[in-house]
Write a protein that holds these residues in place. Structure first.
Motif, short mmCIF file in Angstrom:
data_model
loop_
_atom_site.label_atom_id
_atom_site.label_comp_id
_atom_site.label_asym_id
_atom_site.label_seq_id
_atom_site.Cartn_x
_atom_site.Cartn_y
_atom_site.Cartn_z
N UNK A 51 0.02 -7.91 16.01
CA UNK A 51 -0.12 -9.34 16.35
C UNK A 51 -0.09 -10.18 15.07
N UNK A 52 0.63 -11.28 15.11
CA UNK A 52 0.73 -12.15 13.94
C UNK A 52 -0.66 -12.63 13.52
N UNK A 53 -1.53 -12.89 14.51
CA UNK A 53 -2.87 -13.38 14.17
C UNK A 53 -3.66 -12.33 13.39
N UNK A 54 -3.36 -11.02 13.63
CA UNK A 54 -4.05 -9.97 12.89
C UNK A 54 -3.54 -9.87 11.47
N UNK A 55 -2.30 -10.32 11.26
CA UNK A 55 -1.66 -10.22 9.95
C UNK A 55 -2.03 -11.39 9.04
N UNK A 56 -2.14 -12.59 9.63
CA UNK A 56 -2.39 -13.76 8.76
C UNK A 56 -3.28 -14.81 9.41
N UNK A 57 -3.77 -14.53 10.62
CA UNK A 57 -4.68 -15.45 11.32
C UNK A 57 -4.10 -16.85 11.46
N UNK A 58 -2.77 -16.91 11.64
CA UNK A 58 -2.12 -18.20 11.88
C UNK A 58 -1.74 -18.97 10.63
N UNK A 59 -2.17 -18.50 9.45
CA UNK A 59 -1.83 -19.17 8.18
C UNK A 59 -0.67 -18.42 7.54
N UNK A 60 0.54 -18.96 7.68
CA UNK A 60 1.75 -18.23 7.26
C UNK A 60 1.87 -18.09 5.74
N UNK A 61 1.11 -18.90 4.99
CA UNK A 61 1.19 -18.84 3.52
C UNK A 61 0.14 -17.86 2.96
N UNK A 62 -0.79 -17.43 3.79
CA UNK A 62 -1.91 -16.61 3.31
C UNK A 62 -1.41 -15.26 2.77
N UNK A 63 -2.05 -14.79 1.70
CA UNK A 63 -1.61 -13.54 1.07
C UNK A 63 -1.83 -12.34 1.99
N UNK A 64 -0.85 -11.45 2.00
CA UNK A 64 -0.96 -10.16 2.68
C UNK A 64 -0.82 -9.10 1.59
N UNK A 65 -1.81 -8.23 1.48
CA UNK A 65 -1.79 -7.20 0.44
C UNK A 65 -1.37 -5.87 1.06
N UNK A 66 -0.50 -5.14 0.35
CA UNK A 66 -0.10 -3.81 0.80
C UNK A 66 -0.41 -2.81 -0.31
N UNK A 67 -1.09 -1.73 0.05
CA UNK A 67 -1.40 -0.67 -0.91
C UNK A 67 -0.67 0.60 -0.50
N UNK A 68 -0.19 1.34 -1.49
CA UNK A 68 0.52 2.60 -1.22
C UNK A 68 -0.33 3.74 -1.76
N UNK A 69 -0.52 4.77 -0.93
CA UNK A 69 -1.34 5.92 -1.30
C UNK A 69 -0.57 7.22 -1.11
N UNK A 70 -1.01 8.22 -1.86
CA UNK A 70 -0.57 9.60 -1.63
C UNK A 70 -1.66 10.28 -0.81
N UNK A 71 -1.30 10.75 0.37
CA UNK A 71 -2.27 11.35 1.29
C UNK A 71 -2.75 12.71 0.78
N UNK A 72 -4.06 12.95 0.86
CA UNK A 72 -4.64 14.26 0.57
C UNK A 72 -5.45 14.72 1.77
N UNK A 73 -5.39 16.02 2.05
CA UNK A 73 -6.04 16.57 3.24
C UNK A 73 -7.54 16.27 3.28
N UNK A 74 -8.19 16.26 2.11
CA UNK A 74 -9.65 16.07 2.09
C UNK A 74 -10.06 14.60 2.19
N UNK A 75 -9.09 13.71 2.35
CA UNK A 75 -9.41 12.29 2.52
C UNK A 75 -9.51 11.52 1.22
N UNK A 76 -9.42 12.22 0.07
CA UNK A 76 -9.52 11.52 -1.22
C UNK A 76 -8.12 11.11 -1.67
N UNK A 77 -7.53 10.17 -0.96
CA UNK A 77 -6.13 9.79 -1.18
C UNK A 77 -5.93 9.15 -2.55
N UNK A 78 -4.81 9.49 -3.22
CA UNK A 78 -4.51 8.95 -4.54
C UNK A 78 -3.84 7.58 -4.41
N UNK A 79 -4.34 6.62 -5.17
CA UNK A 79 -3.77 5.27 -5.19
C UNK A 79 -2.49 5.28 -6.01
#
Length: 568
Positions: A220-248
């Motif tokens: 839903x667009x509201x979940x992404x920016x709450x109706x404010x189209x200029x608001x920053x959206x941050x994306x983080x990329x991780x390397x998945x590890x089985x024990x949950x301690x994912x590498x940034x």
């Protein structure tokens, strides 16, 4: 190395299971517009000066509370009020409303000092469930007088119902695993006004690649920016590890406005790990992430379908097996106490009173199962409560209750407890109308242990392809393990290796909702809130699975020429 450990610690603090929009989306809001026609004329030298007052009633307390007043419109018997009422709408609740009309004779806020012109009672569901969500009712409240009519129109307020569907890929991500490449996934956050971030989506993990192409996802667009189209959206990329301690691996920021531009150079983002950048002079980035596709569609709501004319058909099936006990004895679940309703009647009335608002003819098929029928004593698992095989329809809730009480006097409780026949009975009607114009709800009220589990599972799996939902209310103190399995909330129900296409069953044990003080009105309100809560989403899931869009709404009602309004 130390930096990598810190990356892992921070990652575990932010990447967790979540529901992207739970708790943050308010109830559906509905705007009510009011007009009146042919009001009583209380003024000698001119026409009435009407004002309208709305009262609402809580589910637990039956006291009427004033919700709000319209403006006064001078000198008219046909007012079209400009001031609207905005109400929270819940399909699963009976929301009682009362509209009182007054002729205003002075500036006093005390309504007792003005002439009463009439009133009307209705539910919010009645307005919403009327054709084109427009309800016309006669005003009453003054004996021997025709008080005119009131016209109530409901409009769902658009709360940014857009859904964005997008797909990302990455290139040359950092290698994080000793014996392989990386197992990358992405996490998206929307920014809040106080500068913090709230997680709103997590992609799947792509195994052993530095060039992942993730699956498209919708949000839903509201979940992404709450109706404010200029608001920053941050994306983080991780390397998945089985024990949950994912590498940034790294991060980037964008905005909804930028994403809307689709696949172009603006949507190729460098993935940057700030700690690496500080430590390594030659560091450029930890790879790039590119937007492959982006499109936006408006999500249709339950009210869109109701307003477009979709009718909800309600069928009830009642358990007449011997395990309920002899109806003439007070220990029986079917006992006819002259002073209060039994659990069967309460469940029936609670659910039926709400669903009937969405069925225009108010005629409901009512069936019984597990009884021996007169005159020959044959056992039936789908007999009409009114005794009429050709026409099992009962007129309104009272008609069903009357037929239920009559059946208890004529049939013999027997067994076994078979659900499949009544499920297949309703499914045969649903199968005949799959164009979205009708949706079927079957209410089964039972005291417990089911005898035809395999056949019922098969019937439900087949019914899941059809426009129907099943509500099962368990009464009495039996174990309801089989019902929980049919509900399919945790594990989707299957039959002969075939999974149900949708979750269409909602089970609740009535005993969990009984008020300890014996307040049956409260017990019924609690029960119905839970059993009906899933129906709107189940209806939408059927419509979406068949790509059925709501019908266009008929032309709006056009008000008569409006006299001068008084802003008091």
């Amino acid at each position: 190395m130390e930096g990598d450990v810190m990356d892992k610690v921070e990652a575990t603090a932010t990447v967790c299971d979540f529901d992207p929009i739970s708790g943050s989306i308010p109830a559906t809001k509905v705007e009510i517009t009011v007009s009146c026609r042919n009001l009583l004329d209380r003024d000698t030298f001119s026409k009435s000066d009407p004002l309208l007052v709305l009262y609402t009633q809580g589910a637990e307390c039956k006291q009427w509370r004033e919700f709000g007043r319209t403006e006064v419109i001078d000198n008219t018997l046909n007012p079209d009020f400009i001031r609207k009422y905005i109400l929270d709408y819940f399909f699963e609740e009976k929301q009682n409303l009362r509209f009182d009309v007054y002729d205003i004779d002075s500036k006093s806020p005390d309504l007792a000092k003005h002439d009463f012109l009439g009133q009307v009672h209705c539910t919010l569901g009645e307005i919403v469930g009327s054709p084109a969500s427009r309800l016309e009712k006669p005003l009453g409240g003054i004996p021997g007088k025709k008080c005119g009519t009131i016209i109530l129109s409901a409009e769902e307020l658009g709360n940014c119902r857009d859904y964005a569907t997008m797909q990302f890929c990455a290139n040359k991500l950092d290698k994080k695993d000793f014996f392989g490449k990386s197992d990358p996934f992405m996490v998206f956050y929307r920014s809040n006004e106080d500068g913090t971030f709230t997680i709103c989506h997590k992609t799947e993990v792509m195994k052993n690649t530095l060039h992942p192409v993730w699956q498209p996802f919708s949000i839903p667009v509201r979940a992404l920016c709450n109706g404010d189209y200029e608001r920053a959206i941050k994306a983080e990329v991780y390397d998945w590890d089985r024990d949950g301690s994912h590498d940034f691996i790294g991060e980037f920021t964008t905005s909804y406005k930028t994403l809307c531009r689709g696949q172009n150079q603006l949507n190729v983002h460098e993935v940057v790990n700030a700690k690496k950048k500080i430590k390594k002079k030659r560091y450029i980035n930890s790879g790039t992430v590119s937007l492959l596709s982006f499109n936006v569609e408006s999500e249709h709501t339950f009210l869109d379908y109701i307003k477009g004319g979709t009718q909800i058909h309600f069928t009830v099936a009642i358990d007449f097996t011997a395990s309920n006990g002899n109806p003439s004895q007070s220990t029986s679940l079917h006992y006819m106490n002259p002073y209060q309703m039994n659990a069967y009647a309460m469940a029936l009335k609670a659910v039926g009173e709400i669903i009937q608002d969405y069925d225009s003819d108010k005629m409901f098929p009512a069936l019984g199962f597990g009884a021996k029928l007169p005159p020959d004593g044959r056992v039936s698992h789908e007999f009409p409560l009114n005794g009429n095989i050709e026409n099992p329809y009962c007129n309104g809730m009272q008609g069903i209750l009357d037929a239920y009480h009559q059946s208890l006097k004529t049939v013999q409780l027997y067994g076994p407890t078979n659900f499949a026949p009544v499920v297949n009975h309703v499914a045969s009607y649903a199968a005949a109308v799959q164009d979205g114009s009708q949706y079927f709800v079957l209410l089964i009220i039972t005291d417990g242990v089911i005898s035809d589990m395999a056949q019922t599972k098969e019937a439900i799996v087949n019914a899941a392809k059809l426009p129907m939902s099943i509500i099962i209310v368990g009464v009495g103190q039996a174990e309801f393990d089989a019902m929980v399995e049919l509900d399919g909330d945790d594990i989707r129900i299957s039959s002969r290796g075939k999974l149900a296409e949708r979750d269409i069953v909602q089970f609740v044990p009535f005993r969990d909702y009984m008020d300890r003080t014996g307040n049956h009105v409260l017990s019924m309100a609690r029960l119905v809130k839970d059993v009906l809560a899933e129906i709107p989403d189940q209806l939408i899931s059927y419509m979406k699975s068949r790509a059925i869009k709501p019908n266009p709404v008929p032309p709006p009602y056009s008000p008569v020429d409006q006299p001068q309004t008084n802003p008091v």
